[in-house]
Scaffold this active site. Structure first.
Site, PDB file in Angstrom:
ATOM      1  N   SER A 297       0.818  -1.206   0.000  1.00 40.03           N
ATOM      2  CA  SER A 297       0.000   0.000   0.000  1.00 40.03           C
ATOM      3  C   SER A 297       0.860   1.269   0.000  1.00 40.03           C
ATOM      4  O   SER A 297       1.548   1.547  -0.974  1.00 40.03           O
ATOM      5  CB  SER A 297      -0.952  -0.040   1.204  1.00 40.03           C
ATOM      6  OG  SER A 297      -1.960   0.926   1.099  1.00 40.03           O
ATOM      7  N   ASP A 308      10.199   5.912  -9.901  1.00 38.65           N
ATOM      8  CA  ASP A 308       9.715   6.566 -11.117  1.00 38.65           C
ATOM      9  C   ASP A 308      10.352   7.933 -11.337  1.00 38.65           C
ATOM     10  O   ASP A 308      10.527   8.364 -12.486  1.00 38.65           O
ATOM     11  CB  ASP A 308       8.193   6.715 -11.061  1.00 38.65           C
ATOM     12  CG  ASP A 308       7.476   5.378 -11.209  1.00 38.65           C
ATOM     13  OD1 ASP A 308       8.148   4.387 -11.575  1.00 38.65           O
ATOM     14  OD2 ASP A 308       6.259   5.325 -10.954  1.00 38.65           O
ATOM     15  N   LYS A 322      -0.217  -4.296  -3.327  1.00 43.33           N
ATOM     16  CA  LYS A 322      -1.462  -3.591  -3.000  1.00 43.33           C
ATOM     17  C   LYS A 322      -1.218  -2.091  -3.094  1.00 43.33           C
ATOM     18  O   LYS A 322      -1.555  -1.331  -2.197  1.00 43.33           O
ATOM     19  CB  LYS A 322      -1.945  -3.970  -1.599  1.00 43.33           C
ATOM     20  CG  LYS A 322      -3.375  -3.543  -1.308  1.00 43.33           C
ATOM     21  CD  LYS A 322      -3.711  -3.693   0.165  1.00 43.33           C
ATOM     22  CE  LYS A 322      -5.094  -3.123   0.450  1.00 43.33           C
ATOM     23  NZ  LYS A 322      -5.373  -3.001   1.894  1.00 43.33           N
TER      24      LYS A 322
END
Length: 338
Positions: A297, A308, A322
């Site tokens: 999460s 990224d 998740k």
């Protein structure tokens, strides 16, 4: 939670009240079509018939709770209704202390799957691991209909009491048996912050709770005073938590005015973009993020943003999987919809 009681309301009154509530309140709030209204009428008819014809007098709170759970099961595995007690326990996990065995879990195929054993808690000290499957509690197999709320009733209790669990673990041919002493579960989210070697700081984040951003800021400040120029951020076993605190963590690590996460949904209010602020960054050198199967999460959001944006390296093993954002919608009686 008891919306309706047989002792005070007859079945016809219950059905009519529910029809009024759903037909005029909820349906209007949802801009319901005629088809939606007809479905709500159908539901009230079923309730009325059950009230009048079932072999035993049904309990209204169980009927409504079952209807809510059944509706949400048609959506996805993560959208759930939390009754008042469960909602209160969730609040405790991120803002106070509670007594239990100290695990984050998911229900899968009739077993309690451990996402992470909370560091410092009784399960962690016994060596219970991410991926362990609890199949029995106090010598009794788990019910196939076990819910999250049922798990909490089984595993939580006063500090000092004991609960026995049987665990299936990958790589083990026989079930493992543990006797866990319930304890007050620590809620600090940054238990460790120290220098690994000259110039290299280490910070462990165990969850994303209401104070995580402040705790991280303090830890980074202390390490900078000790000469930290690069950081190892340990998110292993971190099952997630509050999105706002994941953003706060990223705000300490990512350069100014960078979008670190965004959400998109069916309705406009679900769309949001989160950017780092213009404040001075306490960690502007090289960053390495450690993850494992227990990282889920909010942990995956932090690790994903670091990767990224080419802000640092992510190392370890595959995370839990998740990496999603859920809203907490509090209902009038104190219960929640996730």
């Amino acid at each position: 939670m008891a919306f309706f009681r047989r002792t005070s309301l007859g079945p016809l009154t219950v059905a009519m009240s529910l029809a009024l509530l759903l037909g005029f309140g909820l349906a209007r709030g949802l801009h319901a079509t005629d088809d939606m209204r007809s479905q709500l009428d159908l539901f009230s008819q079923v309730l009325y018939l059950v009230q009048n014809n079932y072999v035993e007098a049904p309990e209204n709170d169980k009927l409504i709770k079952g209807a809510i759970d059944g509706m949400l099961k048609t959506l996805d595995p993560h959208t759930v209704y939390l009754p008042v007690e469960r909602a209160q326990r969730m609040d405790e996990e991120f803002s106070g202390e509670y007594s239990g065995v100290g695990i984050q879990f998911d229900l899968r195929d009739g077993a309690i799957v451990v996402i992470a054993a909370l560091e410092g808690g009784p399960s962690y000290r016994l060596g219970i691991q991410a991926g362990d499957r609890i199949v029995e509690i106090d010598g009794k197999p788990l019910s196939k209909t076990l819910t999250n709320d049922g798990v909490f009733k089984l595993l939580r209790g006063p500090a000092g009491t004991t609960v026995a669990v049987t665990i299936d673990r990958d790589g083990e041919t026989e079930p493992l048996h543990f006797s866990i002493d319930r304890a007050k579960i620590p809620i600090e989210s940054v238990p460790y912050a120290y220098m690994l070697r000259p110039g290299v700081g280490y910070i462990r984040i165990t969850r994303f709770a209401q104070t995580t951003g402040d705790e991280l800021e303090k830890a980074l400040t202390d390490l900078r005073k000790q000469g930290m120029t690069s950081l190892m951020l340990d998110l292993r076993g971190n099952a997630g938590g509050l999105l706002s605190q994941a953003v706060e963590v990223l705000d300490e690590l990512v350069p100014q005015n960078k979008r670190v996460v965004y959400t998109r949904g069916r309705i406009a209010s679900a769309n949001a973009d989160y950017y780092t602020s213009e404040r001075e960054k306490l960690a502007n050198g090289p960053v390495v993020v450690l993850i494992d199967h227990g990282s889920a999460s909010a942990s995956e959001i932090v690790a994903g943003a670091i990767q990224d944006l080419d802000r640092g390296l992510v190392t370890g093993v595959n995370s839990f999987g998740k990496g999603l954002v859920q809203n907490q919608l509090r209902l009038g009686d104190g219960s929640k919809l996730l």
